[in-house]
Design an enzyme around this catalytic site. Sequence first.
Site, PDB file in Angstrom:
ATOM      1  N   LYS A   1       0.767  -1.186  -0.083  1.00 26.89           N
ATOM      2  CA  LYS A   1      -0.062  -0.073   0.129  1.00 26.89           C
ATOM      3  C   LYS A   1       0.734   1.271   0.031  1.00 26.89           C
ATOM      4  CE  LYS A   1      -1.638   2.694   3.077  1.00 26.89           C
ATOM      5  NZ  LYS A   1      -1.308   3.864   1.964  1.00 26.89           N
TER       6      LYS A   1
ATOM      7  N   CYS B   1      13.671  11.812   4.645  1.00 30.66           N
ATOM      8  CA  CYS B   1      13.712  11.394   6.039  1.00 30.66           C
ATOM      9  C   CYS B   1      15.112  11.427   6.712  1.00 30.66           C
ATOM     10  CB  CYS B   1      13.356   9.675   6.363  1.00 30.66           C
ATOM     11  SG  CYS B   1      14.238   8.791   5.237  1.00 30.66           S
TER      12      CYS B   1
ATOM     13  N   GLU C   1      10.268   2.250   9.662  1.00 28.89           N
ATOM     14  CA  GLU C   1      11.256   3.221   9.228  1.00 28.89           C
ATOM     15  C   GLU C   1      10.719   4.621   9.184  1.00 28.89           C
ATOM     16  OE1 GLU C   1      14.388   3.009   8.036  1.00 28.89           O
ATOM     17  OE2 GLU C   1      14.072   0.674   7.947  1.00 28.89           O
TER      18      GLU C   1
ATOM     19  N   GLU D   1      10.091  17.526  12.870  1.00 31.43           N
ATOM     20  CA  GLU D   1      10.547  17.330  11.561  1.00 31.43           C
ATOM     21  C   GLU D   1       9.702  17.964  10.560  1.00 31.43           C
ATOM     22  OE1 GLU D   1       9.286  13.582   9.737  1.00 31.43           O
ATOM     23  OE2 GLU D   1      11.134  13.223   8.778  1.00 31.43           O
TER      24      GLU D   1
HETATM   25  P1  NAD Z   1       2.371   9.309   6.629  1.00 27.54           P
HETATM   26  O1  NAD Z   1       2.882   8.604   7.850  1.00 27.54           O
HETATM   27  O2  NAD Z   1       1.540  10.378   6.769  1.00 27.54           O
HETATM   28  O3  NAD Z   1       2.120   8.086   5.602  1.00 27.54           O
HETATM   29  C1  NAD Z   1       2.920   7.104   5.262  1.00 27.54           C
HETATM   30  C2  NAD Z   1       2.174   6.065   4.825  1.00 27.54           C
HETATM   31  O4  NAD Z   1       1.360   5.415   5.916  1.00 27.54           O
HETATM   32  C3  NAD Z   1       1.153   6.258   3.666  1.00 27.54           C
HETATM   33  O5  NAD Z   1       1.036   5.208   2.597  1.00 27.54           O
HETATM   34  C4  NAD Z   1      -0.120   6.494   4.573  1.00 27.54           C
HETATM   35  O6  NAD Z   1      -1.368   6.220   3.651  1.00 27.54           O
HETATM   36  C5  NAD Z   1       0.105   5.324   5.598  1.00 27.54           C
HETATM   37  N1  NAD Z   1      -0.748   5.728   6.755  1.00 27.54           N
HETATM   38  C6  NAD Z   1      -0.924   6.957   7.236  1.00 27.54           C
HETATM   39  N2  NAD Z   1      -1.449   6.728   8.656  1.00 27.54           N
HETATM   40  C7  NAD Z   1      -1.473   5.382   8.923  1.00 27.54           C
HETATM   41  C8  NAD Z   1      -1.792   4.458   9.994  1.00 27.54           C
HETATM   42  N3  NAD Z   1      -2.425   5.063  10.950  1.00 27.54           N
HETATM   43  N4  NAD Z   1      -2.005   3.272   9.933  1.00 27.54           N
HETATM   44  C9  NAD Z   1      -1.318   2.769   8.788  1.00 27.54           C
HETATM   45  N5  NAD Z   1      -1.001   3.331   7.695  1.00 27.54           N
HETATM   46  C10 NAD Z   1      -1.032   4.748   7.684  1.00 27.54           C
HETATM   47  O7  NAD Z   1       3.933   9.881   6.058  1.00 27.54           O
HETATM   48  P2  NAD Z   1       4.314  10.644   4.659  1.00 27.54           P
HETATM   49  O8  NAD Z   1       3.784  11.825   4.922  1.00 27.54           O
HETATM   50  O9  NAD Z   1       3.451   9.693   3.724  1.00 27.54           O
HETATM   51  O10 NAD Z   1       5.659  10.573   4.579  1.00 27.54           O
HETATM   52  C11 NAD Z   1       6.494  11.352   5.394  1.00 27.54           C
HETATM   53  C12 NAD Z   1       7.089  10.710   6.484  1.00 27.54           C
HETATM   54  O11 NAD Z   1       7.809   9.547   6.066  1.00 27.54           O
HETATM   55  C13 NAD Z   1       8.167  11.553   7.164  1.00 27.54           C
HETATM   56  O12 NAD Z   1       8.011  11.521   8.635  1.00 27.54           O
HETATM   57  C14 NAD Z   1       9.573  10.830   6.819  1.00 27.54           C
HETATM   58  O13 NAD Z   1      10.476  11.181   7.569  1.00 27.54           O
HETATM   59  C15 NAD Z   1       8.922   9.322   6.700  1.00 27.54           C
HETATM   60  N6  NAD Z   1      10.046   8.637   6.064  1.00 27.54           N
HETATM   61  C16 NAD Z   1      10.864   7.928   6.505  1.00 27.54           C
HETATM   62  C17 NAD Z   1      11.716   7.090   5.747  1.00 27.54           C
HETATM   63  C18 NAD Z   1      12.973   6.217   6.592  1.00 27.54           C
HETATM   64  O14 NAD Z   1      13.437   5.623   5.896  1.00 27.54           O
HETATM   65  N7  NAD Z   1      12.894   6.341   8.003  1.00 27.54           N
HETATM   66  C19 NAD Z   1      11.979   7.190   4.336  1.00 27.54           C
HETATM   67  C20 NAD Z   1      11.066   8.012   4.156  1.00 27.54           C
HETATM   68  C21 NAD Z   1      10.075   8.628   4.552  1.00 27.54           C
END
Ligand code: NAD
Length: 491
Positions: free
Chosen positions: A177, A285, A251, A385
């Site tokens: 997903k 990230c 992650e 962040e």
């Molecule tokens: P997000 O947490 O809003 O969403 C990430 C994914 O999770 C999406 O597919 C979203 O639809 C899904 N999601 C959202 N809430 C959920 C829940 N309660 N349960 C299950 N799935 C859920 O993050 P974003 O805005 O898409 O991405 C940015 C974030 O991702 C930043 O905090 C960034 O640091 C992090 N990130 C981390 C890494 C890493 O390798 N550590 C890499 C890339 C991005």
Amino acid sequence: MEWMMYIDGKWTKGEKEKTFDTINPFDGSVLASIYESSEKDTLDAIKAAKYSFYEDRKWRDLDSQTRGDILLKIADTLEEKKDEFAKLEVLDNGKPLREAICDVDDAIHNFRYYASLIKTPQGGVYEVNEGFGKMHSYTIHEPTGVCALITPWNYPLLMGVWKLAPALAAGNSVIFKPSPYCVLSSIKLFEIFEDVGIPKGACNLLIGGAEVGNILSSSMDVDMITFTGSTKAGQSVMRNAAGNVKKIGLELGGKSPNIIFADSDLEGAVEWAMLGIFLNQGQICSAGSRILVEEKFHDEFVKRLVERANNITLGNPMNNPDMGPIVNETQMNRVLNYIFIGIKENAKLIAGGYRYTEGECKNGYFIKPTIFDYCDRDMTIVKEEIFGPVVTIQTFKTEEEAIMLANDSPYGLAGAVFTSDGAKALRVIKEIRAGITWINCYNPCFNEAPWGGYKMSGIGRELGVHGLEEYQEIKQININLNPGKVGWYEH
Ligand code: NAD
């Protein structure tokens, strides 16, 4: 083309045939209309993956050599379609084309890497004591089962591939997903999966947001969930996963320090600092979002950083400006709000700080590269962040103070040190509580090396050998070399 989900070997518009639009962040135009997965679609995908893994077993039982060969075919097809994938990523996400090309290249190599790794010996033989007689003790690696993979929008293709390639290489059945903000390249990737003949049910693609994610993380039929995204959502995944004690990989976010000592090469440190925070519009990230510069180097370093940041070009990402737009309006407003908070908290804004709407950028979600100077550890923009092209600058006087400030965060994803003193670089980097670190560079990332965070930046590691083991269970097998009676009860 119709952008659909892929469940149990079939492309489908889903139960409700409901669609949502995805936007091109360069000009705000509608790019595509995409079918969204309902609860029933999600449950269907889980059922299909479960049947595929536990009953059908076609993918799981395929020998590793053949699974590896199929991954190589995926890599080859992706290479043939590199241009198409890169351009789709630009349209959907807004990143400059040359960055998107690097992402597709990394994705191709990731499939090749895990294709080779799964063909190498797995497990080991252990020297054990002879308390119960002579034993041969060894381990084998087995697929974990039904794996749900959830990813964000910042590297839409690559974040998916980091999970899909090792999970499939290991023989799992997966439900993927991606973030609903950027799904187009994932849909195209699944077309390749279908073409190379991954058996039905072994790879499923759902399209949706937190609702779908919640069902996946709570399901008693999902054996493992790996999640990349914000720490807040990751915490929810972790809570939900407790129901059946799923294996989890997280992650999460970061607020990573970039330490610049006065003996650094000025031009090098400035350029890498820019790569650390302005690549992918700062939506990384591991971004070096907290610059810590030695006080006596501050003026010289900051002057040059501002000069160069002000020269960063913004424009149509297809034409390779230095920076493209932020992924969408919501994210842009989120970043602008942090800039507003920074100003209110009296950080000194010395570059950017506003939405850029000149010329061809007029309808896009552009933010000028933004630098805040004279920041301190209590400011919101230093603690949280931002996930955009915004960097804060703090100063330090001693090595100890640099380390203290660097670790002054609940996150622990990445960090870097710039200095021409090798011993100092090694001393400091060892003290940084983070999983990914660099000396005299910032942000290079390798398929071969483990990626993941300390503290609230996550659990587990992706990429490298660890990235495969995340998707495997390790089984211990002990063979009695003298079968027969032990005599334990005859004392
Ligand atoms: P997000 O947490 O809003 O969403 C990430 C994914 O999770 C999406 O597919 C979203 O639809 C899904 N999601 C959202 N809430 C959920 C829940 N309660 N349960 C299950 N799935 C859920 O993050 P974003 O805005 O898409 O991405 C940015 C974030 O991702 C930043 O905090 C960034 O640091 C992090 N990130 C981390 C890494 C890493 O390798 N550590 C890499 C890339 C991005």
